[in-house]
Design a protein around this motif. Structure first.
Motif, mmCIF file in Angstrom:
data_model
loop_
_atom_site.group_PDB
_atom_site.id
_atom_site.type_symbol
_atom_site.label_atom_id
_atom_site.label_comp_id
_atom_site.label_asym_id
_atom_site.label_seq_id
_atom_site.Cartn_x
_atom_site.Cartn_y
_atom_site.Cartn_z
ATOM 1 N N VAL A 1 -159.866 -29.353 16.152
ATOM 2 C CA VAL A 1 -159.344 -30.472 16.911
ATOM 3 C C VAL A 1 -159.330 -30.120 18.400
ATOM 4 N N GLY A 2 -159.484 -31.119 19.241
ATOM 5 C CA GLY A 2 -159.424 -30.891 20.684
ATOM 6 C C GLY A 2 -160.666 -30.221 21.232
ATOM 7 N N ARG A 3 -160.463 -29.290 22.171
ATOM 8 C CA ARG A 3 -161.592 -28.658 22.857
ATOM 9 C C ARG A 3 -161.865 -27.240 22.388
ATOM 10 N N SER A 4 -161.254 -26.834 21.278
ATOM 11 C CA SER A 4 -161.476 -25.490 20.738
ATOM 12 C C SER A 4 -161.895 -25.573 19.277
ATOM 13 N N PHE A 5 -162.735 -24.640 18.883
ATOM 14 C CA PHE A 5 -163.076 -24.481 17.467
ATOM 15 C C PHE A 5 -162.000 -23.599 16.834
ATOM 16 N N CYS A 6 -162.030 -22.318 17.130
ATOM 17 C CA CYS A 6 -160.969 -21.378 16.756
ATOM 18 C C CYS A 6 -161.173 -20.119 17.578
ATOM 19 N N PRO A 7 -160.212 -19.763 18.450
ATOM 20 C CA PRO A 7 -160.375 -18.608 19.319
ATOM 21 C C PRO A 7 -160.017 -17.279 18.670
ATOM 22 N N GLY A 8 -159.789 -17.289 17.346
ATOM 23 C CA GLY A 8 -159.429 -16.072 16.650
ATOM 24 C C GLY A 8 -157.993 -16.106 16.170
ATOM 25 N N MET A 9 -157.493 -14.935 15.818
ATOM 26 C CA MET A 9 -156.126 -14.828 15.320
ATOM 27 C C MET A 9 -155.132 -15.210 16.400
ATOM 28 N N ASP A 10 -154.072 -15.916 15.993
ATOM 29 C CA ASP A 10 -153.005 -16.257 16.928
ATOM 30 C C ASP A 10 -152.426 -14.968 17.518
ATOM 31 N N MET A 11 -152.205 -14.955 18.826
ATOM 32 C CA MET A 11 -151.747 -13.740 19.501
ATOM 33 C C MET A 11 -150.397 -13.260 18.984
ATOM 34 N N SER A 12 -149.539 -14.167 18.564
ATOM 35 C CA SER A 12 -148.250 -13.740 18.012
ATOM 36 C C SER A 12 -148.453 -12.991 16.697
ATOM 37 N N VAL A 13 -149.447 -13.416 15.922
ATOM 38 C CA VAL A 13 -149.770 -12.728 14.671
ATOM 39 C C VAL A 13 -150.371 -11.360 14.978
ATOM 40 N N LEU A 14 -151.292 -11.319 15.940
ATOM 41 C CA LEU A 14 -151.896 -10.045 16.332
ATOM 42 C C LEU A 14 -150.847 -9.061 16.832
ATOM 43 N N ASP A 15 -149.918 -9.550 17.626
ATOM 44 C CA ASP A 15 -148.883 -8.682 18.180
ATOM 45 C C ASP A 15 -148.022 -8.095 17.068
ATOM 46 N N GLY A 16 -147.632 -8.931 16.127
ATOM 47 C CA GLY A 16 -146.824 -8.453 15.012
ATOM 48 C C GLY A 16 -147.567 -7.470 14.137
#
Length: 272
Positions: free
Chosen positions: A61-76
């Protein structure tokens, strides 16, 4: 009454049997989460089992396909505070075992897990300004999900090494030049172009034959030419026993659109 939350992946089935899957976390540019991964696999399982689904288009949806893992998930995950439950999840490669055509419509940022999911699709459409990146080396990670096997087969060893080692971003135009995407379309035309392509497959190509061809494409990566030729001969004999063969010939002779059965209906068993 409490409103039901909007799904992180939207679904829409067209009258021609094309299922549109839209990653739907616009506030986070469709970044990947555990909730998204679980629903993603569930939707592919449903689509495989549903005879009404003949092809799938994947977009964001919108102007992105998927930029990868959510940064909050990566941080955790990187800190150990919230480890990703890898041992309790199926491999993140569901598109590779999906027997129906899968088309990616890459409308913007496409990196990491998003990059891998797009690479696992059969055909990729993109806007010229899309930004694609493997991105793993920049996060201290290795090439995940078998992308180091897939990517060289799409773009050649040198291009794959460049993209994986550098994590550099490339545009949709550069991706087209190296064979990473099949077609470019203007932003306003991207989704309609991908849907039109998938619709043509759904209307005119045998679901059974396409499932066999997808198996050939996967299996032949590890075969010699002679092995591929001999396997094709065996599959051809099987295909000729299926009703789709006769319908394909008759529709051509009668100059009409074929009426192929849904996948799994009246198809002979194929040995693995």
């Amino acid at each position: 009454m409490t409103e039901k939350p909007t799904p992180v992946i939207l679904t829409e089935l067209t009258d021609d049997g094309v299922l549109l899957l839209t990653l739907n976390r616009p506030e986070r540019h469709n970044a990947w989460t555990l909730e998204m991964e679980l629903l993603y696999n569930e939707l592919f399982d449903r689509a495989e089992a549903d005879p009404a689904v003949r092809a799938v288009v994947l977009t964001g949806v919108g102007r992105s396909f998927c930029p990868g893992m959510d940064m909050s998930v990566l941080d955790g995950a990187s800190s150990g505070a919230r480890p990703w439950p890898t041992d309790r999840l199926p491999p993140r490669t569901r598109p590779m075992t999906f027997p129906k055509p899968l088309v990616a419509a890459i409308n913007g940022a496409c990196a990491g897990i998003g990059f891998n999911q797009a690479v696992m699709c059969d055909v990729r459409f993109a806007v010229p300004e899309a930004k694609l990146a493997a991105a793993f080396s920049a996060r201290g990670l290795v090439a995940e999900d078998g992308v180091s096997w897939l990517l060289p087969r799409l773009v050649g060893y040198g291009n794959a090494a460049d993209l994986l080692l550098s994590s550099r971003r490339i545009t949709g135009s550069e991706a087209l030049a190296m064979g990473l995407v099949n077609r470019l379309a203007a932003p306003e035309d991207l989704l309609s172009s991908a849907l039109a392509y998938a619709t043509e497959l759904a209307r005119t190509a045998s679901p059974y034959a396409m499932s066999l061809i997808k198996r050939q494409l996967a299996d032949d990566q590890a075969r010699t030419f002679t092995e591929s030729r001999d396997s094709a001969a065996a599959l051809l004999a099987t295909a000729k026993r299926a009703p789709d063969y006769r319908e394909g010939v008759r529709s051509f002779i009668e100059r009409r659109r074929p009426e192929f059965a849904a996948l799994g209906e009246a198809a002979p068993e194929v040995a693995s």
